[in-house]
Write an enzyme that holds these catalytic residues in place. Structure first.
Site, short mmCIF file in Angstrom:
data_model
loop_
_atom_site.label_atom_id
_atom_site.label_comp_id
_atom_site.label_asym_id
_atom_site.label_seq_id
_atom_site.Cartn_x
_atom_site.Cartn_y
_atom_site.Cartn_z
N TYR A 18 0.85 -1.20 0.00
CA TYR A 18 0.00 0.00 0.00
C TYR A 18 0.88 1.25 0.00
O TYR A 18 0.52 2.29 -0.56
CB TYR A 18 -0.97 -0.02 1.19
CG TYR A 18 -2.16 0.89 0.99
CD1 TYR A 18 -3.08 0.67 -0.03
CD2 TYR A 18 -2.36 1.99 1.82
CE1 TYR A 18 -4.16 1.52 -0.22
CE2 TYR A 18 -3.44 2.84 1.65
CZ TYR A 18 -4.34 2.59 0.63
OH TYR A 18 -5.40 3.44 0.44
N LYS A 65 -2.80 8.76 2.59
CA LYS A 65 -4.06 8.67 3.36
C LYS A 65 -3.87 9.25 4.77
O LYS A 65 -4.82 9.80 5.34
CB LYS A 65 -4.54 7.22 3.45
CG LYS A 65 -5.02 6.63 2.13
CD LYS A 65 -6.23 7.35 1.55
CE LYS A 65 -6.85 6.58 0.39
NZ LYS A 65 -7.81 7.41 -0.38
P1 NAD Z 1 -12.11 3.85 -8.45
O1 NAD Z 1 -10.96 3.53 -9.36
O2 NAD Z 1 -13.43 3.39 -8.84
O3 NAD Z 1 -12.15 5.41 -8.12
C1 NAD Z 1 -11.01 6.23 -8.11
C2 NAD Z 1 -11.42 7.52 -8.77
O4 NAD Z 1 -10.37 8.48 -8.67
C3 NAD Z 1 -11.73 7.35 -10.25
O5 NAD Z 1 -13.03 7.85 -10.53
C4 NAD Z 1 -10.70 8.22 -10.94
O6 NAD Z 1 -11.17 8.81 -12.15
C5 NAD Z 1 -10.46 9.25 -9.86
N1 NAD Z 1 -9.27 10.05 -10.07
C6 NAD Z 1 -7.96 9.66 -10.02
N2 NAD Z 1 -7.17 10.71 -10.32
C7 NAD Z 1 -7.97 11.78 -10.53
C8 NAD Z 1 -7.77 13.14 -10.88
N3 NAD Z 1 -6.54 13.64 -11.08
N4 NAD Z 1 -8.85 13.96 -11.01
C9 NAD Z 1 -10.11 13.49 -10.82
N5 NAD Z 1 -10.38 12.21 -10.50
C10 NAD Z 1 -9.31 11.37 -10.36
O7 NAD Z 1 -11.67 3.18 -7.04
P2 NAD Z 1 -12.32 3.24 -5.58
O8 NAD Z 1 -11.75 2.07 -4.88
O9 NAD Z 1 -13.77 3.44 -5.67
O10 NAD Z 1 -11.61 4.53 -4.95
C11 NAD Z 1 -12.34 5.63 -4.41
C12 NAD Z 1 -11.69 6.08 -3.11
O11 NAD Z 1 -11.88 5.06 -2.13
C13 NAD Z 1 -10.19 6.31 -3.18
O12 NAD Z 1 -9.84 7.41 -2.38
C14 NAD Z 1 -9.64 5.03 -2.57
O13 NAD Z 1 -8.34 5.21 -2.05
C15 NAD Z 1 -10.65 4.83 -1.48
N6 NAD Z 1 -10.67 3.51 -0.87
C16 NAD Z 1 -10.77 2.40 -1.64
C17 NAD Z 1 -10.75 1.15 -1.04
C18 NAD Z 1 -10.82 -0.10 -1.87
O14 NAD Z 1 -10.41 -1.16 -1.36
N7 NAD Z 1 -11.29 -0.06 -3.09
C19 NAD Z 1 -10.67 1.03 0.37
C20 NAD Z 1 -10.60 2.20 1.13
C21 NAD Z 1 -10.60 3.44 0.49
#
Ligand code: NAD
Length: 255
Positions: free
Chosen positions: A155, A162
């Site tokens: 990670y 984060k």
């Molecule tokens: P996802 O890939 O569906 O979403 C990530 C989003 O970030 C995408 O829509 C992408 O277009 C956007 N993005 C990246 N760079 C960008 C930029 N420069 N400008 C605008 N948008 C941008 O994945 P997700 O897992 O739904 O992630 C959403 C959030 O949840 C993130 O912050 C991720 O770290 C967090 N998260 C995810 C998990 C997991 O296991 N999937 C767990 C905890 C937290």
């Protein structure tokens, strides 16, 4: 459900496909009666996000790359017609793939800068441009992960970003509290999404959680979404500056 967000307008940043946590949040907010506006990172993704917006009954999809101040300013202008905005969801993160597989010590200066810019600073920049539209107070929610406070192999730089994000939540909560704007993070359990697939051995994380979490299972994006609804609703009116774990309880475990 209970129409918890009737008469509220929510802006949701971070839908890329139907597996996105932001998509689940948008669906839950629509279910609760909110008017929802989505944003999309670039032209390449617009067609897919437009289709999802139509499915959800979202009012509009606006373009915004959060690493560009001019895009954020344009977004704020375009959202003027929907003001007052009541809820903002920031569900965005990015790091180079090699920084999510190589040893952390090898993180480059540029890789570190970019992960922090897109994944942490963008919350501050988004809050700065959108809070002038939140004239009746409201809620800003971002998405974090356990890697902010514990070491999860691979990670890496995203965990450090984060940590910056969760600290930014506390400082923003202090600044914006005077305007009755609450700022919180949801620390979601691991969920299979496009971003998560970029983390080396992500499926092993899912297996480990399933075996060890108090609820003996992984996290459903709908659970994260319902917590986002709670925070955006008047039910969450006393909660700010927090990181809420929605992770089947995994974060309490040591062995
Ligand atoms: P996802 O890939 O569906 O979403 C990530 C989003 O970030 C995408 O829509 C992408 O277009 C956007 N993005 C990246 N760079 C960008 C930029 N420069 N400008 C605008 N948008 C941008 O994945 P997700 O897992 O739904 O992630 C959403 C959030 O949840 C993130 O912050 C991720 O770290 C967090 N998260 C995810 C998990 C997991 O296991 N999937 C767990 C905890 C937290």
């Amino acid at each position: 459900m209970a129409n918890l967000l009737a008469d509220k307008t929510a802006v949701i940043l971070g839908v890329v496909n139907k597996w996105s946590i932001a998509y689940a949040i948008a669906a839950a907010m629509r279910r609760e009666g909110a008017r929802v506006i989505l944003t999309c990172q670039n032209d390449r993704l617009k067609k897919t996000v437009d289709e999802l917006a139509a499915e959800l009954g979202a009012a509009e999809v606006l373009m915004c790359d959060v690493s560009k101040d001019e895009d954020l300013a344009t977004l704020a202008d375009a959202l003027g017609k929907y003001a007052p905005i009541d809820a903002v969801v920031h569900s965005i993160a990015f790091a180079n793939k090699e920084d999510l597989s190589n040893p952390f010590v090898q993180t480059s200066r540029e890789g570190f800068r970019m992960a922090h810019d897109v994944s942490a600073y963008s919350l501050v920049a988004t809050a700065r441009v959108l809070t002038p539209l939140m004239t009746r107070g409201g809620s800003i929610t971002t998405l974090s992960y356990l890697g902010a406070v514990r070491v999860l192999p691979n990670y890496n730089v995203m965990g450090v970003a984060k940590a910056a994000l969760e600290s930014s939540v506390r400082y923003l909560a202090y600044d914006l509290g005077a305007s009755n704007i609450r700022v919180n993070a949801i620390s979601a359990g691991a969920i299979k999404t496009a971003s998560a697939r970029g983390i080396k051995d992500f499926s092993k994380m899912l297996e480990t959680v399933e075996g060890k979490a108090p609820l003996r299972r992984n996290t459903d994006p709908a659970e994260v979404a319902d917590t986002a609804v709670f925070l955006a609703s008047d039910m969450g009116r006393g909660v700010t500056g927090n990181t809420l774990y929605v992770d089947a309880g995994y974060q309490i475990m040591a062995m």
